[in-house]
Design an enzyme around this catalytic site. Structure first.
Site, PDB file in Angstrom:
ATOM      1  N   PHE A 140      41.480  46.710  48.797  1.00 32.14           N
ATOM      2  CA  PHE A 140      40.464  46.249  47.735  1.00 32.14           C
ATOM      3  C   PHE A 140      40.168  44.954  46.783  1.00 32.14           C
ATOM      4  O   PHE A 140      40.792  44.183  46.257  1.00 32.14           O
ATOM      5  CB  PHE A 140      40.665  47.263  46.521  1.00 32.14           C
ATOM      6  CG  PHE A 140      39.693  47.250  44.860  1.00 32.14           C
ATOM      7  CD1 PHE A 140      38.605  47.992  45.534  1.00 32.14           C
ATOM      8  CD2 PHE A 140      39.877  46.786  43.757  1.00 32.14           C
ATOM      9  CE1 PHE A 140      37.636  48.260  44.276  1.00 32.14           C
ATOM     10  CE2 PHE A 140      38.646  46.443  43.296  1.00 32.14           C
ATOM     11  CZ  PHE A 140      36.947  47.038  43.541  1.00 32.14           C
ATOM     12  N   ASP A 225      44.969  37.235  47.556  1.00 30.17           N
ATOM     13  CA  ASP A 225      44.251  37.856  46.548  1.00 30.17           C
ATOM     14  C   ASP A 225      44.939  38.578  45.143  1.00 30.17           C
ATOM     15  O   ASP A 225      45.446  39.590  45.796  1.00 30.17           O
ATOM     16  CB  ASP A 225      42.869  39.300  46.742  1.00 30.17           C
ATOM     17  CG  ASP A 225      42.331  40.029  45.779  1.00 30.17           C
ATOM     18  OD1 ASP A 225      42.578  39.763  44.214  1.00 30.17           O
ATOM     19  OD2 ASP A 225      41.479  40.437  46.275  1.00 30.17           O
ATOM     20  N   LYS A 254      41.304  38.663  36.275  1.00 35.47           N
ATOM     21  CA  LYS A 254      42.296  39.722  35.121  1.00 35.47           C
ATOM     22  C   LYS A 254      42.807  39.409  33.943  1.00 35.47           C
ATOM     23  O   LYS A 254      41.884  38.973  33.157  1.00 35.47           O
ATOM     24  CB  LYS A 254      43.046  40.625  35.960  1.00 35.47           C
ATOM     25  CG  LYS A 254      42.046  41.176  37.093  1.00 35.47           C
ATOM     26  CD  LYS A 254      42.240  42.921  37.284  1.00 35.47           C
ATOM     27  CE  LYS A 254      41.563  43.865  38.113  1.00 35.47           C
ATOM     28  NZ  LYS A 254      41.331  43.900  39.287  1.00 35.47           N
TER      29      LYS A 254
HETATM   30  C1  PLP Z   1      39.620  43.921  40.075  1.00 42.07           C
HETATM   31  C2  PLP Z   1      40.206  43.530  41.309  1.00 42.07           C
HETATM   32  C3  PLP Z   1      38.865  42.578  42.176  1.00 42.07           C
HETATM   33  C4  PLP Z   1      37.991  42.341  41.296  1.00 42.07           C
HETATM   34  O1  PLP Z   1      37.935  42.350  39.998  1.00 42.07           O
HETATM   35  P1  PLP Z   1      36.505  42.432  39.186  1.00 42.07           P
HETATM   36  O2  PLP Z   1      36.821  42.120  38.013  1.00 42.07           O
HETATM   37  O3  PLP Z   1      36.614  44.353  38.780  1.00 42.07           O
HETATM   38  O4  PLP Z   1      35.557  42.416  39.907  1.00 42.07           O
HETATM   39  C5  PLP Z   1      39.793  41.940  43.397  1.00 42.07           C
HETATM   40  N1  PLP Z   1      40.470  42.845  43.495  1.00 42.07           N
HETATM   41  C6  PLP Z   1      41.863  42.601  43.269  1.00 42.07           C
HETATM   42  C7  PLP Z   1      42.981  43.200  43.971  1.00 42.07           C
HETATM   43  C8  PLP Z   1      41.100  43.616  42.392  1.00 42.07           C
HETATM   44  O5  PLP Z   1      42.294  44.412  41.728  1.00 42.07           O
END
Ligand code: PLP
Length: 401
Positions: A140, A225, A254
Site C-alpha cells: 500500500f 516507504d 502522516k
Molecule cells: C497512508 C500511507 C500512504 C499514503 O499516504 P496518504 O497521505 O494517504 O496519501 C502511503 N504509504 C503508506 C505505507 C501509508 O501507510
C-alpha cells in the site's frame, strides 16, 4: 443535530469512498476522543498513525496558531523562513542529506518514483522510458493512478485503468524473488519495511538487510516507504532501523504533520536528490511555512517526549498482554512497537463486528482487510490506559465467543 443526523447528511452529500464506523467525533485531546453525544473513546487507530503525538498536542497547536497569524503560504516562487529549518532538522534527525517537501503520502511516493526514474536514466544509463521499479504483493503506497498501477488489491484497481507501466511485483519478504526480478533495467525496489495496511505483515528477519545488499550489488535504489511505520510508531525512529538498513530514498508523511496538517517528505542523498533541477517537480503547498513550522514542532515533540522509546516499551508490554487473551477466534497477534495486528480466523465472522463491539465499549479501532484488527494508539499512551484497553478487548472476545 445528533450523530444520526450527521451520518445521514454525509451519506447524502459525501462520496461513499469510505465505510467509517458510525461514530461522529467532535473533539479530541491526547489519546481521547468525544462524540456528539459526549461519549468518550480511547483512540486506538491514531488516524492511521498520523497522530502519533496525540490529538491537538498543545505545543503543536500553539505553533500552528502562531505561524498561522504570521505567514502561511508563499509558494516556492519565493523563499520562507521555515522550510530551510525543517529541511536541516529533518536531515539531522534522519542522517540523509537532502529533502523534498510534499503534502500527502501518495504525492511523496510519486515523487520518489520520479526521482528513482530520473536517477535510472541519468546515472544508471537505462534507455529512456524503460526503467522498471520492483514493488511487493499486498503493498500500500497510496491512491494515485500510478501507485495503484502496482497494487495487487483488485479493489484498489478495478475500473481505474489504464495503468502506468514500468512496475514488477515480487512476493513480500521473498529475497530469491527480488534477486530474480532484477534486470539491467531495474531502477529501484520500493518496499514498506512493515506492511501496515496489508494487516501488519512483518517480513522475515534479515529481509530488509539482504534486500538492501542485493540492491547495492545490482546498482538498484532501495526505496523505503516509512509513511506509516516511521517517526516512532514501531518502536524505533524508523522500521528500517530494526535491521540497521539505510535506504537510498525514504518517504515519510502522516505524523510528520502531528495530526494537524498534511506534510510529507522524500529524503535521499545529495547525489540522488540533486538530480531534480528547477521546474522538474513541485507542489504549490509543498514546503509552505505553516506545514514546516508544524512539522518542526511535531518532530521536536517526538524527541522531547521520548515517543520512540515509549512506543517500544509500551508496545512490547501490550503485545504480551494481548497474547494472554484466549479465544478460538484469534489466529495470530503480531506487531512491533505500537503497531499491532490481531488476526482472526475467517470463521470469526470478520474483524468489523469486533471493531463495532469495541466501539460500544469505548475503544475505537479499525479492521484492515477482512480479518485483521489494527491496534495503534497515539505513542503518548501509558500503561494504565493500555490496561483499560486490554480489559475492553478481553471483554469483547468473551462476548463474541
Ligand atoms: C497512508 C500511507 C500512504 C499514503 O499516504 P496518504 O497521505 O494517504 O496519501 C502511503 N504509504 C503508506 C505505507 C501509508 O501507510
Amino acid at each position: 443535530m445528533d450523530s444520526q443526523d450527521y451520518i445521514i447528511l454525509e451519506g447524502i452529500y459525501g462520496a461513499h469512498n469510505y465505510l467509517p464506523l458510525d461514530v461522529v467525533i467532535t473533539k479530541a485531546r491526547g489519546i481521547w476522543m468525544w462524540d456528539i453525544e459526549g461519549k468518550k473513546y480511547l483512540d486506538f487507530l491514531s488516524a492511521y498513525s498520523a497522530v502519533n503525538q496525540g490529538h491537538c498536542h498543545p505545543r503543536i497547536v500553539k505553533v500552528l496558531q502562531n505561524q498561522a497569524r504570521k505567514l502561511t503560504l508563499t509558494s516556492r516562487a519565493f523563499r520562507n523562513d521555515q522550510w530551510p529549518l525543517l529541511a536541516k532538522e529533518l536531515c539531522e534527525l534522519t542522517g540523509f542529506n537532502m529533502v523534498l517537501p510534499m503534502n500527502s503520502g501518495a504525492e511523496a511516493v510519486e515523487t520518489a518514483i520520479k526521482l528513482a526514474r530520473k536517477w535510472a536514466y541519468q546515472k544508471k544509463g537505462i534507455p529512456q522510458d524503460e526503467a522498471e521499479i520492483i514493488a511487493c504483493t499486498n503493498n500500500f503506497h497510496g491512491r494515485t493512478v500510478t501507485i495503484i498501477s502496482f497494487s495487487t488489491d483488485p479493489l484498489y484497481r478495478q475500473d481505474f485503468g489504464p495503468f502506468t507501466p514500468g512496475f514488477k511485483i515480487i512476493p513480500f519478504g521473498d529475497i530469491a524473488a527480488l534477486e530474480a526480478a532484477i534486470t539491467p533495467r531495474t531502477a529501484a525496489f520500493l518496499v514498506e519495511p512493515i506492511q501496515a495496511e496489508a494487516g501488519i505483515l512483518i517480513p522475515p528477519d534479515g529481509f530488509l538487510n539482504k534486500a538492501k545488499e542485493i540492491c547495492q550489488k545490482n546498482n538498484v535504489l532501495f526505496v523505503a516507504d516509512e509513511i506509516q511505520t516511521g517517526l516512532g510508531r514501531v518502536g524505533k525512529m524508523f522500521a528500517c532501523d530494526y535491521e540497521g538498513v539505510k535506504p537510498d530514498i525514504m518517504v515519510i508523511g502522516k505524523s510528520l504533520g502531528g495530526g494537524c496538517y498534511a506534510v510529507s517528505a522524500v529524503l535521499s542523498t545529495g547525489e540522488i536528490m540533486g538530480l531534480f533541477k528547477p521546474g522538474e517537480h513541485g507542489s504549490t503547498f509543498g514546503g509552505n511555512p505553516l506545514a514546516c513550522a508544524v512539522a518542526r514542532e511535531s518532530l521536536r515533540v517526538i524527541q522531547d517526549e521520548k515517543l520512540v522509546e515509549n512506543a517500544f516499551e509500551k508496545g512490547s508490554y501490550f503485545l504480551e498482554k494481548l497474547r494472554t487473551i484466549k479465544s478460538k477466534h484469534i489466529k495470530e497477534i503480531r506487531g512491533r512497537g505500537l503497531l499491532i495486528g490481531l488476526e482472526l480466523y475467517p470463521e470469526a465472522g470478520g474483524a468489523r463486528r469486533f471493531c463495532e463491539e469495541l466501539m460500544k465499549e469505548g475503544l475505537l479501532c479499525k479492521e484492515t482487510h477482512e480479518n485483521v484488527i489494527r491496534f495503534a494508539p497515539p505513542l503518548i499512551i501509558n500503561k494504565k490506559d493500555l490496561d483499560w484497553a486490554y480489559k475492553k478487548i478481553k471483554r469483547v472476545f468473551k462476548k463474541l465467543n
